[in-house]
Design an enzyme around this catalytic site. Structure first.
Site, PDB file in Angstrom:
ATOM      1  N   HIS B  67       0.821  -1.200   0.000  1.00 14.41           N
ATOM      2  CA  HIS B  67       0.000   0.000   0.000  1.00 14.41           C
ATOM      3  C   HIS B  67       0.870   1.270   0.000  1.00 14.41           C
ATOM      4  O   HIS B  67       0.596   2.233  -0.716  1.00 14.41           O
ATOM      5  CB  HIS B  67      -0.922  -0.035   1.231  1.00 14.41           C
ATOM      6  CG  HIS B  67      -1.700   1.216   1.452  1.00 14.41           C
ATOM      7  ND1 HIS B  67      -1.352   2.137   2.404  1.00 14.41           N
ATOM      8  CD2 HIS B  67      -2.789   1.721   0.817  1.00 14.41           C
ATOM      9  CE1 HIS B  67      -2.205   3.148   2.369  1.00 14.41           C
ATOM     10  NE2 HIS B  67      -3.085   2.926   1.413  1.00 14.41           N
ATOM     11  N   GLU B  70       2.211   1.805  -3.395  1.00 18.04           N
ATOM     12  CA  GLU B  70       1.161   2.357  -4.269  1.00 18.04           C
ATOM     13  C   GLU B  70       1.113   3.889  -4.130  1.00 18.04           C
ATOM     14  O   GLU B  70       1.067   4.623  -5.118  1.00 18.04           O
ATOM     15  CB  GLU B  70      -0.196   1.744  -3.888  1.00 18.04           C
ATOM     16  CG  GLU B  70      -1.397   2.357  -4.570  1.00 18.04           C
ATOM     17  CD  GLU B  70      -2.526   2.678  -3.599  1.00 18.04           C
ATOM     18  OE1 GLU B  70      -2.922   3.856  -3.531  1.00 18.04           O
ATOM     19  OE2 GLU B  70      -3.002   1.751  -2.896  1.00 18.04           O
ATOM     20  N   HIS B  71       1.143   4.367  -2.889  1.00 22.00           N
ATOM     21  CA  HIS B  71       1.126   5.821  -2.666  1.00 22.00           C
ATOM     22  C   HIS B  71       2.322   6.502  -3.331  1.00 22.00           C
ATOM     23  O   HIS B  71       2.199   7.610  -3.851  1.00 22.00           O
ATOM     24  CB  HIS B  71       1.185   6.122  -1.158  1.00 22.00           C
ATOM     25  CG  HIS B  71      -0.157   6.267  -0.513  1.00 22.00           C
ATOM     26  ND1 HIS B  71      -0.557   7.429   0.065  1.00 22.00           N
ATOM     27  CD2 HIS B  71      -1.176   5.395  -0.362  1.00 22.00           C
ATOM     28  CE1 HIS B  71      -1.776   7.279   0.567  1.00 22.00           C
ATOM     29  NE2 HIS B  71      -2.170   6.047   0.320  1.00 22.00           N
ATOM     30  N   GLU B 143      -4.602   8.088   6.990  1.00 17.51           N
ATOM     31  CA  GLU B 143      -5.489   7.120   6.329  1.00 17.51           C
ATOM     32  C   GLU B 143      -5.795   5.971   7.303  1.00 17.51           C
ATOM     33  O   GLU B 143      -6.938   5.522   7.404  1.00 17.51           O
ATOM     34  CB  GLU B 143      -4.824   6.591   5.048  1.00 17.51           C
ATOM     35  CG  GLU B 143      -5.765   5.742   4.200  1.00 17.51           C
ATOM     36  CD  GLU B 143      -5.137   5.277   2.892  1.00 17.51           C
ATOM     37  OE1 GLU B 143      -3.968   5.616   2.618  1.00 17.51           O
ATOM     38  OE2 GLU B 143      -5.824   4.555   2.145  1.00 17.51           O
TER      39      GLU B 143
END
Lengths: 422, 424
Positions: B67, B70-71, B143
């Site tokens: 994740h 991905e950012h 997040e």
């Protein structure tokens, strides 16, 4: 895409949208009334109660059996608030006859079922069945109470409620628990008759139709029996700007603080395209990843994961939101204020304007790619009382200039700052 | 290119495996103005222990790295952020990470060619620095906090902890504040170099275009990379049976929410057929017209329909039933009774009706280019050809569904996760 609008009788419109883009046909009935504290709760109950049973399908089992037999047709309903009006929405989505494993005609049936659900409910002794009313009251109670479960949505609702204290727009679309107790099968049935005799009715059909469905609707016994009505929509005056914003802090169990700021945009006489200019303003401020909020609150300062703004055209308000660490409130406020000031100074480039326009244009171009978006678009026009084509809409956005945006920016001010924290 | 099609719903797709190993799936939709492109890599939150093919080194990475990566993919060496570049073209761009894959996508009506070039460019050119990796920590931290406030996410994670002993599906996709503090640029590069090789990736494009031309366009943006042998992923051995029967947590909710799960053996064959059967069964047991739902509704134990789901990959498989009720225990007891009743007697007519409903659900998924493309991507990641759901539908008969019911809805593999309201 083409929308063909037929007035069935005064106050009752049929909108047929012919499209070959989808595997499904989408039918909808929208009932619109001014939102009032007095009736909002009973209307909310009606919105779900009508799905409990109809004349030939007296209970949910029967309704669902019918839907499943139609290859899983989906019956859905929703309660919404559009400006100062409450809208009860009923949808029926059904696979287009072309894609069934064997030949069947389910479109006509779907229309029948939907109209029956909305206009021919199941009654016992001339009123709603007591058990159904009891269950649906309980359901609405649960929906009202569960408002707190989604903190981000809750924060926005609470900001609006504080901003519009004592005004129609502050009324919660599902109503109020204390008003549920007063509802009985008798008075609810009276409210139903009142509703369907007086509300604005819009019927939509979107799909790859060969025939004109307006005749079918016009000649439908249930539609025939409905009286003509005046279109009675509520439009209260929008908020005017205030010199000192109202600050509201609410304490709840949250780990992340939710900040929502309600802004007032004051229309200027000389700006005839005020709403379109404000749309571009909003996109530059908080529309997407290029926006000032995203770039400064998130990317530069790393204060938030979500931060954006959205423009509620009908009320001329912009809502800024950010999910932040509670102790970063001051920091976030300072950065947000700086962005509003920058907008006033005209501190944004032609490129920023073009990016913002591109973002809006692509949304406009996407309208006809989703059936419910398309229906919402035409309904929005119906409520606003204006009719512009997609092309005209795009043109108005393209034409917005930097000077105009700056002028709008200088007439936007903070009205309510709401912070949900621990 | 290999053409596959479904005559029933009048759709077709073209599949090609390029020399460098990239799988390309093209789905032409002549009547739409939108195009949707999605590029996925088979690298998700569960892939945290593996052997790097180029060096042979075995490494274990902190939770949340897929994740985090991905950012960071959007950041480019020229100082630009590709998400900004794409958005400025007026295309809607995004990315997401799941348990078993990561995907980068955009959707547009105009500027498709520029957008595709940008997408393929940034996914092939990582640029991680100490500074830009550090900057992201605050954003991802927020997040994670956002999910901490979401009861439904906690409910799901607790259900995974009940179902599995070791399987990394128990771990939050974004990781924890603690685990992400250990992520640095070296780790990101190691993961990138291992998992972002074309042979581990799938590209899907859906919209109005000519397949041959689209394939050429994609090929023209691919950079040369040496061939890579397959990646060895190391997963902890998962014991049979569930880990824990029940877990509850208190949060600020108006009424308890619950999730009931059944752990399943990972399907090795007939995945699609089994999936269809389970969807039919879930609808028969707990769908809107089921006796169970109607009875719970009348008792005011439920107010709205239950969420029914079957999640599976090569590493895990489970059935999930979720909803909101003032008494989740009673819902569970009545569900068990209903399962027993259906095991003893499955009415043929009811089965046929629900089977029709499930068919309609599948067809309705072909309405938008985005839904179609994402569906093909996630199915391909599981080794499934999406049209099979339509094509194999007819072969699912009542005997097969009965067999699946007997094998998969067993109380001893059942768990329940509950989020209760906090007593103030």
């Amino acid at each position: 895409m083409s929308e063909q609008k037929t007035m069935i009788k005064p106050g009752i419109q049929f909108h047929q949208i012919k499209t070959n883009k989808f595997k499904t046909n989408l039918l909808a009935v929208f009932l619109t009334v001014p939102i009032t504290k007095e009736h909002v709760t009973e209307n909310a109950v009606l919105g779900t109660l009508l799905k409990s049973g109809s004349k030939t399908m007296p209970n949910q089992e029967k309704i669902n059996e019918t839907l499943e037999g139609m290859y899983g047709a989906v019956l859905d309903s929703g309660i919404e608030k559009t400006g100062d009006n409450q809208v009860l929405k009923f949808y029926m989505e059904v696979i287009d006859d072309d894609f069934l494993p064997k030949k069947e005609e389910i479109l006509t049936k779907a229309l029948e079922v939907l109209l029956e659900i909305v206009f021919d409910p199941y009654l016992e002794n001339g009123i709603f069945k007591a058990e159904y009313v009891k269950n649906e009251k309980e359901k609405i109670k649960q929906i009202i109470e569960s408002k707190i479960d989604n903190k981000a949505a809750y924060a926005i609702d609470r900001c609006i409620e504080n901003m519009y204290e004592n005004k129609a727009y502050s009324i919660y679309r599902y109503g109020y628990v204390e008003d549920l107790e007063k509802i009985t099968p008798e008075n609810l049935y009276k409210a139903y008759i009142e509703l369907i005799h007086n509300c604005k009715i819009d019927i939509f059909a979107s799909g790859n139709f060969q025939e004109d469905l307006s005749k079918k609707i016009q000649e439908h016994p249930m539609i025939k029996s409905l009286p003509e009505r005046k279109e009675n929509l509520l439009r209260e005056e929008n908020l005017s700007s205030i010199s000192q914003p109202k600050i509201v802090e609410e304490h709840r169990e949250v780990t992340q603080g939710k900040l929502v700021i309600g802004l007032v945009a004051t229309p200027q006489k000389e700006l005839t395209n005020f709403n379109y200019i404000t749309m571009v303003y909003n996109a530059i401020l908080g529309g997407g990843a290029n926006s000032k909020l995203f770039q400064n609150v998130r990317e530069k300062a790393s204060l938030a994961y979500t931060t954006s703004s959205n423009f509620v055209k009908i009320k001329e308000n912009i809502f800024i939101r950010a999910g932040i660490e509670i102790q970063n409130y001051e920091k976030a406020m300072k950065i947000i204020e700086e962005q509003l000031e920058a907008m006033k100074r005209g501190d944004f480039s032609q490129e920023d304007i073009q990016n913002a326009k591109n973002l809006i244009l692509s949304t406009i171009e996407g309208i006809e790619e989703e059936q419910d978006a398309e229906i919402s678009y035409y309904f929005g026009q119906e409520i606003a009382g204006n009719q512009i084509t997609i092309e005209e809409y795009k043109n108005k956005i393209e034409k917005v200039s930097k000077e105009e945006i700056k002028q709008v920016a200088n007439n936007i001010s903070m009205h309510t700052i709401y912070f949900l924290r621990d | 290119m290999k053409k596959i099609e479904s005559t029933l719903i009048k759709e077709q797709a073209y599949v090609e495996k390029l020399e460098n190993g990239l799988t390309v799936i093209l789905i032409p939709k002549p009547f739409t103005n939108k195009k949707y492109a999605i590029w996925g890599t088979k690298f998700g939150s569960i892939d945290n222990h593996f052997i790097v093919p180029t060096t042979g080194n075995e490494i274990q990475v902190p939770d949340g790295v897929a994740h985090y990566l991905e950012h960071k993919m959007f950041e480019q060496e020229n100082g630009k952020n590709s998400l900004d570049v794409l958005m400025s073209l007026g295309v809607e761009a995004n990315a997401y990470t799941t348990n078993n894959h990561t995907a980068y996508l955009f959707e547009c009506t105009n500027h498709f060619h520029e957008a595709l070039e940008e997408l393929m460019n940034y996914v092939q050119h990582p640029y991680f620095t100490d500074e830009n990796v550090e900057k992201e920590r605050g954003i991802i931290g927020q997040e994670i906090r956002m999910y901490d406030d979401e009861p439904s996410w906690k409910l799901y994670m607790n259900a995974m902890e009940c179902l599995y002993h070791q399987n990394p599906v128990r771990i939050d996709i974004a990781g924890t504040q603690e685990s992400i503090s250990k992520i640095n640029k070296e780790i990101l590069y190691d993961c990138y170099n291992t998992f972002y090789h074309p042979s581990n990736m799938v590209m899907v494009v859906c919209g109005n275009f000519k397949p041959e031309e689209m394939l050429q366009e994609i090929q023209s943006h691919l950079i040369q990379k040496p061939l890579q042998s397959s990646i060895t992923r190391i997963y902890p051995k998962e014991e049979k049976g569930i880990c824990q029967k029940y877990k509850e947590q208190e949060m600020e909710v108006s009424m308890p929410i619950f999730m009931i799960g059944f752990k399943d053996e990972t399907p090795k064959q007939e995945q699609v057929k089994k999936h269809i059967a389970i969807e039919i069964l879930l609808n028969m047991l707990a769908g809107k017209s089921s006796q169970l739902y109607q009875s719970l509704y009348k008792q005011q134990l439920l107010f709205s329909s239950l969420d029914l789901d079957y999640e599976f990959s090569e590493q895990y498989a489970h059935i999930l039933i979720a909803g909101q009720s003032r008494d989740p225990q009673k819902v569970k007891e009545q569900l068990l009774k209903e399962i027993q009743r259906l095991k003893e007697n499955m009415p043929e007519e009811y089965f046929e009706r629900i089977k029709k409903k499930v068919y309609g659900d599948y067809v309705a998924e072909y309405n938008t280019v985005g839904d179609i493309a994402r569906m093909f991507l996630s199915d391909t990641m599981k080794g499934i050809q999406t049209f099979d759901y339509i094509e194999q539908y007819a072969s699912v008969n009542i005997e097969y569904v009965r067999k699946v019911l007997l094998e998969n809805f067993d109380e001893k593999n059942m768990i329940m996760s509950v989020i209760k309201e906090k007593n103030n």
